[in-house]
Design a protein around this motif. Structure first.
Motif: not given
Length: 257
Positions: A88-89, A190-192, A59-62, A83-84
């Motif tokens: 998202m982070d 993280s919140k950011e 998923l990271i590679e996508l 994974n999301l």
């Protein structure tokens, strides 16, 4: 046109979206169903995957392959909520909205494993019926390997699905891991990053694995922009209620893209 990226849950693969993918595509959207590491047709073996990051690598590679400026609508099912959260982070600016389908919903305050720990604490070992959970005995990064049993699949995961869908699952499922041990050691999301992305939760009201009560407890623990419900969906909403799920997704796509 919206680009939907669909992320499966524990022991499953991209194959579980076989009803949803053509429905979304027939509505004019692009759909990518990901096989996470050691899942579906991904060639890695679960014993070679040591962390949630390793597991999430496809998923990271996508996400890394997307053209500049493109945003996706992510949906994660069950364990796929983690994974999301991880991507998202890493790529908050590349995600219009993240949809949690009866999925783990971590927060930015506790250890990433917090909601999973809570589920395990509430459900004793017998809850998993004939499923097999065992340690891989890795001396450096141990993890628990899970194989869903036939009775668990029939009565708690696929209980509202067709006999054909249950048969497909029994042929296609692979041993998996929730990487709970690794999640206990990771720093909080993280919140950011993770916390800045629009989050929508789809409650499956007939889910006997991650029950409605537990889904709503997670939502109470970490708020989302919107909560949607599918009345007659079991844990595998993409198979038991594909039309209703697609209606939810198309509504989300109209609101957040």
């Amino acid at each position: 046109m919206v680009h939907f990226v669909l992320v499966h849950g524990l022991c499953h693969g991209a194959w579980c979206w076989y009803k949803v993918k053509p429905l979304l595509e027939s509505a004019g959207h692009r759909v990518t169903a990901v096989n996470l590491a050691a899942s579906g047709i991904n060639m890695a073996k679960i014993h070679e995957i040591h962390t949630m990051s390793d597991y999430t690598q496809p998923l990271i590679e996508l996400m890394e392959s997307l053209p500049p400026g493109e945003k996706v609508t992510l949906m994660g099912h069950s364990l796929g909520g983690y994974n999301l959260a991880l991507v998202m982070d890493m790529f908050p600016q590349m995600i219009s909205v993240a949809v949690f389908l009866t999925a783990f919903l971590p927060d930015c305050t506790h250890s990433p494993s917090y909601v999973m720990d809570e589920l395990m604490e509430r459900n004793p070992a017998g809850f998993w019926l004939d499923s097999h959970l065992s340690s891989d005995l890795d001396p450096v990064k141990p993890k628990t390997i899970t194989i869903f049993g036939s009775k668990c699949l029939t009565t708690k995961i696929y209980q509202l699905c067709s006999a054909q869908d249950l048969a497909l699952a029994k042929m296609m499922l692979r041993p998996g891991s929730s990487f709970q041990e690794d999640l206990k050691k990771r720093k909080e999301f993280s919140k950011e990053g993770y916390g800045s992305v629009n989050r929508v939760y789809i409650v499956c009201k007939k889910d006997l694995l991650i029950t409605e009560d537990f889904q709503r407890w997670m939502i109470g623990n970490y708020s989302v922009k919107e909560v949607m419900e599918i009345e007659d969906a079991d844990h595998m909403a993409m198979m038991s209620s594909p039309d209703e799920l697609c209606r939810c997704l198309l509504d989300i796509a109209n609101k957040y893209n």
